[in-house]
Design a protein around this motif. Structure first.
Motif, short mmCIF file in Angstrom:
data_model
loop_
_atom_site.label_atom_id
_atom_site.label_comp_id
_atom_site.label_asym_id
_atom_site.label_seq_id
_atom_site.Cartn_x
_atom_site.Cartn_y
_atom_site.Cartn_z
N GLY A 17 0.79 -1.22 0.00
CA GLY A 17 0.00 0.00 0.00
C GLY A 17 0.82 1.27 0.00
N SER A 18 2.14 1.15 -0.02
CA SER A 18 2.99 2.35 0.05
C SER A 18 2.94 3.16 -1.24
CB SER A 18 4.44 1.96 0.36
OG SER A 18 4.96 1.11 -0.65
N GLY A 19 2.66 2.48 -2.37
CA GLY A 19 2.63 3.19 -3.65
C GLY A 19 1.60 4.30 -3.66
N VAL A 20 0.37 3.96 -3.27
CA VAL A 20 -0.69 4.97 -3.26
C VAL A 20 -0.39 6.04 -2.21
CG1 VAL A 20 -2.16 3.70 -1.62
CG2 VAL A 20 -3.19 5.33 -3.20
N ASN A 21 0.23 5.64 -1.10
CA ASN A 21 0.57 6.61 -0.07
C ASN A 21 1.61 7.61 -0.58
OD1 ASN A 21 -0.52 6.93 2.54
ND2 ASN A 21 1.47 6.57 3.45
N LEU A 22 2.63 7.10 -1.27
CA LEU A 22 3.66 7.99 -1.80
C LEU A 22 3.10 8.90 -2.88
CD1 LEU A 22 6.69 5.53 -1.93
CD2 LEU A 22 6.45 7.52 -0.43
N LEU A 23 2.14 8.38 -3.66
CA LEU A 23 1.53 9.18 -4.73
C LEU A 23 0.71 10.33 -4.17
CD1 LEU A 23 0.87 9.59 -7.75
CD2 LEU A 23 -1.08 8.05 -7.42
N LEU A 24 -0.08 10.04 -3.13
CA LEU A 24 -1.00 11.05 -2.60
C LEU A 24 -0.46 11.82 -1.41
CD1 LEU A 24 -4.40 9.12 -2.88
CD2 LEU A 24 -3.50 10.90 -4.39
N ILE A 25 0.69 11.37 -0.86
CA ILE A 25 1.23 12.07 0.29
C ILE A 25 1.74 13.46 -0.09
CG2 ILE A 25 3.67 11.33 0.13
CD1 ILE A 25 1.51 11.57 3.32
N THR A 26 2.12 13.65 -1.35
CA THR A 26 2.60 14.97 -1.78
C THR A 26 1.51 16.02 -1.66
OG1 THR A 26 4.26 14.00 -3.23
CG2 THR A 26 3.65 16.28 -3.64
N PRO A 27 0.33 15.82 -2.30
CA PRO A 27 -0.71 16.84 -2.10
C PRO A 27 -1.20 16.91 -0.66
CG PRO A 27 -1.58 14.95 -3.33
CD PRO A 27 -0.09 14.80 -3.29
N GLU A 28 -1.23 15.77 0.05
CA GLU A 28 -1.71 15.78 1.44
C GLU A 28 -0.81 16.63 2.32
OE1 GLU A 28 -2.12 14.09 5.60
OE2 GLU A 28 -0.36 14.20 4.31
N LYS A 29 0.50 16.41 2.24
CA LYS A 29 1.43 17.17 3.08
C LYS A 29 1.52 18.62 2.62
CE LYS A 29 2.86 14.65 6.45
NZ LYS A 29 1.60 13.89 6.46
N VAL A 30 1.41 18.84 1.32
CA VAL A 30 1.41 20.22 0.82
C VAL A 30 0.24 20.99 1.41
CG1 VAL A 30 0.98 21.64 -1.23
CG2 VAL A 30 2.70 19.82 -1.32
N ILE A 31 -0.95 20.40 1.35
CA ILE A 31 -2.14 21.07 1.88
C ILE A 31 -2.01 21.30 3.38
CG2 ILE A 31 -4.63 20.86 2.26
CD1 ILE A 31 -4.73 19.20 -0.35
N LYS A 32 -1.52 20.29 4.10
CA LYS A 32 -1.42 20.41 5.56
C LYS A 32 -0.39 21.45 5.97
CE LYS A 32 -1.46 16.66 8.22
NZ LYS A 32 -2.50 16.77 9.27
N LEU A 33 0.84 21.32 5.49
CA LEU A 33 1.92 22.19 5.93
C LEU A 33 1.79 23.60 5.37
CD1 LEU A 33 4.89 19.66 5.61
CD2 LEU A 33 3.83 20.46 7.72
N VAL A 34 1.54 23.68 4.06
CA VAL A 34 1.41 25.01 3.43
C VAL A 34 0.11 25.67 3.88
CG1 VAL A 34 1.33 26.27 1.26
CG2 VAL A 34 2.78 24.25 1.46
#
Length: 313
Positions: free
Chosen positions: A70-87
């Motif tokens: 399941g890491s593939g989907v996590n790595l794919l979507l973690i970019t927008p998720e962390k961008v939205i959260k941190l930024v």
């Protein structure tokens, strides 16, 4: 934060932070999901007795790469998720400052909660798909133990197949199953985490020529704030995980929403069940945010963009 808000380097830093952090802690996250999902088997015993027992059984039955299921989907979507959260948190903190360029605690909480609210656009489908892939081995073993038909090895699944099946059956809302529980967890977490991190980070030594804390203090601040916030919202995370698990093992409970899940877990498994995987969750979230915040504030994007002539100041 600077008086001006320049989003491009922050977006890049957020993406890098998410990818680095998830790669480091994903196996622990898989163990956390399986511990939270497990219910008492027909023989009266749980499948896993502890974090170490779950990790060793998963490694033995599914191999090293099984720990990254399941890491593939996590790595794919973690970019927008962390961008939205941190930024998003930085943006809300920027616009919510008062006339004296200061933030009151209620506004800090509002900024963090706002970032958590907006991130569920990416988090909900990411978590839903990740959980199915992470939990496949556990649910297959439950079926086998209960005498249900099925292979010994977990069913071959892919995030694409799961997403397409959900989309065909239920439309776009299919991949947003459990979004209310995700919102409950993430808004609460972010409203707690970001103000706590900001206050802890402000206490540290500053980098030479910068108003940012030295990297090790940002890491410790993220680690500490992540510990407190992740442990506190574990009951919400347990409910979210249960609601987002599409395939239940033979004899396992199904739930009709957040209230029903809280009620059944409490009645059938007791209050301690709401903290299943709590230690794992702390082991995942604390270093994840420690790493992510450190990478975010190291200014990697600013250096890369400066090298190509992009103005970041």
């Amino acid at each position: 934060m600077d008086a001006s808000f320049i989003p491009i380097p922050k977006i890049i830093n957020g993406g890098i932070a998410g990818i680095v952090g998830v790669t480091c802690v994903f196996p622990i996250d898989l163990v956390k999901t399986r511990l939270q999902n497990q219910q008492v088997l027909p023989n009266g015993k749980p499948m896993y007795s502890s974090l170490i027992d779950c990790a060793s059984k998963t490694l033995k039955n599914e191999g090293f790469f099984g720990m990254y299921r399941g890491s593939g989907v996590n790595l794919l979507l973690i970019t927008p998720e962390k961008v939205i959260k941190l930024v998003g948190n930085d943006f809300f903190r920027h616009i919510l400052k008062n006339d004296k360029n200061k933030l009151t605690l209620p506004r800090e909480v509002l900024a963090g909660g706002g970032a958590g609210l907006f991130q569920i656009v990416a988090t909900t489908p990411m978590e839903l798909l990740k959980i199915q892939l992470q939990d496949a081995g556990r649910s297959a073993s439950v079926d086998k133990t209960a005498g249900a038909e099925g292979a010994v090895k977990p069913q071959k699944l892919s995030a694409t197949k799961i997403a397409l099946d959900l989309f065909r059956e239920k439309g776009i809302l299919g991949i947003y199953k459990g979004f209310r529980a995700t919102m409950l967890r993430d808004v609460t977490f972010s409203a707690m985490y970001f103000p706590l991190f900001a206050h802890l980070n402000a206490m540290g030594k500053r980098r030479e020529g910068s108003d940012q804390a030295v990297f090790y203090h940002s890491f410790i601040s993220g680690l500490s704030a992540g510990c407190v916030a992740s442990f506190s919202v574990t009951p919400f995370d347990v409910v979210k995980t249960r609601l987002q698990t599409l395939h239940k093992g033979a004899g396992e409970q199904s739930y009709n929403g957040i209230v029903d899940c809280f009620r059944k877990v409490y009645m059938l498994e007791g209050p301690k069940a709401f903290f299943k995987g709590a230690f794992c969750r702390v082991l995942v979230i604390a270093p994840l945010f420690g790493i992510a915040q450190t990478v975010y504030y190291l200014g990697i994007a600013e250096r890369l963009l400066a090298a190509v002539g992009y103005e970041t100041q």
